[in-house]
Design an enzyme around this catalytic site. Sequence first.
Site, PDB file in Angstrom:
ATOM      1  N   GLY A   8     -20.303   9.285 -21.575  1.00  0.00           N
ATOM      2  CA  GLY A   8     -19.429   9.352 -22.756  1.00  0.00           C
ATOM      3  C   GLY A   8     -20.189   9.815 -23.980  1.00  0.00           C
ATOM      4  O   GLY A   8     -19.893   9.412 -25.105  1.00  0.00           O
ATOM      5  N   GLY A  11     -18.449  11.219 -27.208  1.00  0.00           N
ATOM      6  CA  GLY A  11     -17.539  10.370 -27.972  1.00  0.00           C
ATOM      7  C   GLY A  11     -18.086  10.028 -29.349  1.00  0.00           C
ATOM      8  O   GLY A  11     -19.174  10.466 -29.742  1.00  0.00           O
ATOM      9  N   GLN A  12     -17.320   9.227 -30.073  1.00  0.00           N
ATOM     10  CA  GLN A  12     -17.673   8.894 -31.456  1.00  0.00           C
ATOM     11  C   GLN A  12     -19.030   8.198 -31.528  1.00  0.00           C
ATOM     12  O   GLN A  12     -19.900   8.580 -32.304  1.00  0.00           O
ATOM     13  CB  GLN A  12     -16.590   7.981 -32.051  1.00  0.00           C
ATOM     14  CG  GLN A  12     -16.797   7.678 -33.522  1.00  0.00           C
ATOM     15  CD  GLN A  12     -16.111   6.389 -33.952  1.00  0.00           C
ATOM     16  OE1 GLN A  12     -15.698   5.586 -33.123  1.00  0.00           O
ATOM     17  NE2 GLN A  12     -16.007   6.190 -35.246  1.00  0.00           N
ATOM     18  N   LEU A  13     -19.224   7.165 -30.714  1.00  0.00           N
ATOM     19  CA  LEU A  13     -20.507   6.457 -30.701  1.00  0.00           C
ATOM     20  C   LEU A  13     -21.555   7.259 -29.927  1.00  0.00           C
ATOM     21  O   LEU A  13     -22.709   7.368 -30.358  1.00  0.00           O
ATOM     22  CB  LEU A  13     -20.318   5.073 -30.056  1.00  0.00           C
ATOM     23  CG  LEU A  13     -21.582   4.265 -29.775  1.00  0.00           C
ATOM     24  CD1 LEU A  13     -22.343   3.933 -31.061  1.00  0.00           C
ATOM     25  CD2 LEU A  13     -21.231   2.975 -29.032  1.00  0.00           C
ATOM     26  N   ASP A  34     -20.915  13.778 -20.004  1.00  0.00           N
ATOM     27  CA  ASP A  34     -19.538  13.556 -20.437  1.00  0.00           C
ATOM     28  C   ASP A  34     -18.635  14.444 -19.593  1.00  0.00           C
ATOM     29  O   ASP A  34     -19.113  15.332 -18.887  1.00  0.00           O
ATOM     30  CB  ASP A  34     -19.384  13.933 -21.929  1.00  0.00           C
ATOM     31  CG  ASP A  34     -18.236  13.179 -22.606  1.00  0.00           C
ATOM     32  OD1 ASP A  34     -18.489  12.399 -23.524  1.00  0.00           O
ATOM     33  OD2 ASP A  34     -17.067  13.374 -22.194  1.00  0.00           O
ATOM     34  N   ILE A  35     -17.315  14.209 -19.683  1.00  0.00           N
ATOM     35  CA  ILE A  35     -16.379  15.152 -19.038  1.00  0.00           C
ATOM     36  C   ILE A  35     -16.045  16.287 -19.998  1.00  0.00           C
ATOM     37  O   ILE A  35     -15.491  17.294 -19.611  1.00  0.00           O
ATOM     38  CB  ILE A  35     -15.076  14.474 -18.528  1.00  0.00           C
ATOM     39  CG1 ILE A  35     -14.402  13.669 -19.636  1.00  0.00           C
ATOM     40  CG2 ILE A  35     -15.337  13.622 -17.306  1.00  0.00           C
ATOM     41  CD1 ILE A  35     -12.962  13.272 -19.300  1.00  0.00           C
ATOM     42  N   TYR A 141      -6.732  -2.705 -22.861  1.00  0.00           N
ATOM     43  CA  TYR A 141      -8.133  -2.456 -23.212  1.00  0.00           C
ATOM     44  C   TYR A 141      -8.908  -3.778 -23.268  1.00  0.00           C
ATOM     45  O   TYR A 141     -10.011  -3.894 -22.724  1.00  0.00           O
ATOM     46  CB  TYR A 141      -8.149  -1.758 -24.578  1.00  0.00           C
ATOM     47  CG  TYR A 141      -9.501  -1.428 -25.143  1.00  0.00           C
ATOM     48  CD1 TYR A 141     -10.292  -0.450 -24.577  1.00  0.00           C
ATOM     49  CD2 TYR A 141      -9.966  -2.084 -26.278  1.00  0.00           C
ATOM     50  CE1 TYR A 141     -11.524  -0.131 -25.126  1.00  0.00           C
ATOM     51  CE2 TYR A 141     -11.190  -1.762 -26.835  1.00  0.00           C
ATOM     52  CZ  TYR A 141     -11.966  -0.799 -26.252  1.00  0.00           C
ATOM     53  OH  TYR A 141     -13.183  -0.479 -26.798  1.00  0.00           O
ATOM     54  N   LYS A 145     -12.101  -5.228 -21.088  1.00  0.00           N
ATOM     55  CA  LYS A 145     -13.361  -5.665 -21.710  1.00  0.00           C
ATOM     56  C   LYS A 145     -13.729  -7.087 -21.283  1.00  0.00           C
ATOM     57  O   LYS A 145     -14.911  -7.377 -21.033  1.00  0.00           O
ATOM     58  CB  LYS A 145     -13.275  -5.558 -23.239  1.00  0.00           C
ATOM     59  CG  LYS A 145     -13.236  -4.118 -23.753  1.00  0.00           C
ATOM     60  CD  LYS A 145     -14.489  -3.320 -23.367  1.00  0.00           C
ATOM     61  CE  LYS A 145     -14.518  -1.926 -23.949  1.00  0.00           C
ATOM     62  NZ  LYS A 145     -15.622  -1.104 -23.422  1.00  0.00           N
TER      63      LYS A 145
HETATM   64  N1  SER Z   1     -12.399   0.340 -32.066  1.00  0.00           N
HETATM   65  C1  SER Z   1     -11.797   0.106 -30.794  1.00  0.00           C
HETATM   66  C2  SER Z   1     -10.373   0.474 -30.773  1.00  0.00           C
HETATM   67  O1  SER Z   1      -9.767   0.493 -31.811  1.00  0.00           O
HETATM   68  C3  SER Z   1     -11.921  -1.337 -30.417  1.00  0.00           C
HETATM   69  O2  SER Z   1     -13.063  -1.540 -29.686  1.00  0.00           O
HETATM   70  O3  SER Z   1      -9.857   0.707 -29.731  1.00  0.00           O
END
Ligand code: SER
Length: 316
Positions: A8, A11-13, A34-35, A141, A145
């Site tokens: 990933g 992505g943002q992070l 990444d894809i 989500y 987690k």
């Molecule tokens: N920032 C994330 C989201 O909004 C939460 O981990 O999905």
Amino acid sequence: MTKILITGACGQLGSELTAELRNLYGSGNVVATDISAPNAQLGEGPFEHLDVMDKERLERLIDQYDVKIVYHLAALLSANAEKNIDLAWKLNMDGLLNVLKVARDKNLERIFWPSSIAVFGPDAQKKRTPQTTPTNPTTVYGITKVAGEQWCAYFHRKFGVDVRSLRYPGLIGYKSLPGGGTTDYAVDIYHKALAGDTFSCFLEKDSALPMMYMSDAVKATIELMNVPAEKITVRTSYNVSAISFTPEEIAASIQARIPDFGIEYQPDYRQEIASSWPDSIDDTEARSDWNWKPAFDLKKMTADILENLPQVIEKA
Ligand code: SER
């Protein structure tokens, strides 16, 4: 030098973490995957296409580059996960299990996996939510987690996999864009403010959420990964906190610098997700186990973003 692989990475992070790891440990030692196609933000260094649900390809890349450390970031975020619950479960769970099994079978040194404040649901204490409290998430989500945290603890206990994790708050940065999250509004708002547009916020004005500036998130991640294993007392995932604010408060911090900036509120389905999450987080364990301390508050973060984002927009 120990080889690192990131999933990933676009992505943002991932984009910012890849750039910082390359800066610290050498471009050639950090394999970004990444894809999506690589972006300039990642800097120089090896890049490989990888769908984390493809365990064989993951294994091949680990062997090919002699990887010992994996940062496994690929996942669907909260708002997108609500729209595609099957993919969210498959990607977020199979991806993690593939990485944990490969770490066990190939005796990898260390794994990082991000959890989230989304593990908490309405049963958790709303303010200064402690490390240990009922979680009972109400989002897909969040379910992935909570399950993921338990898998991490299990693989550590049962197979000795040194997997480490943080429950990130909403992450805010100016270098890369988030996608499909509930906290994304707090990134978009700066882009609209600089463009001179009125910002239409998908959350209510008083909807407080825990947040963190990206440079603090990158710092927390690298600090946790460098702590000696015996210092780590939490093998599910650490609470980490930095800032907590409402849309009205972040708007006011922008208006202090751009007085004409306007915001209107049009809450949608993401408000329900935000309402189920904590307002703020108690991160006592992270502070005492590995000396976690954020550097940015809301005012400092807004100043930094409004100063640097224009150059990023200009280059794009
Ligand atoms: N920032 C994330 C989201 O909004 C939460 O981990 O999905």
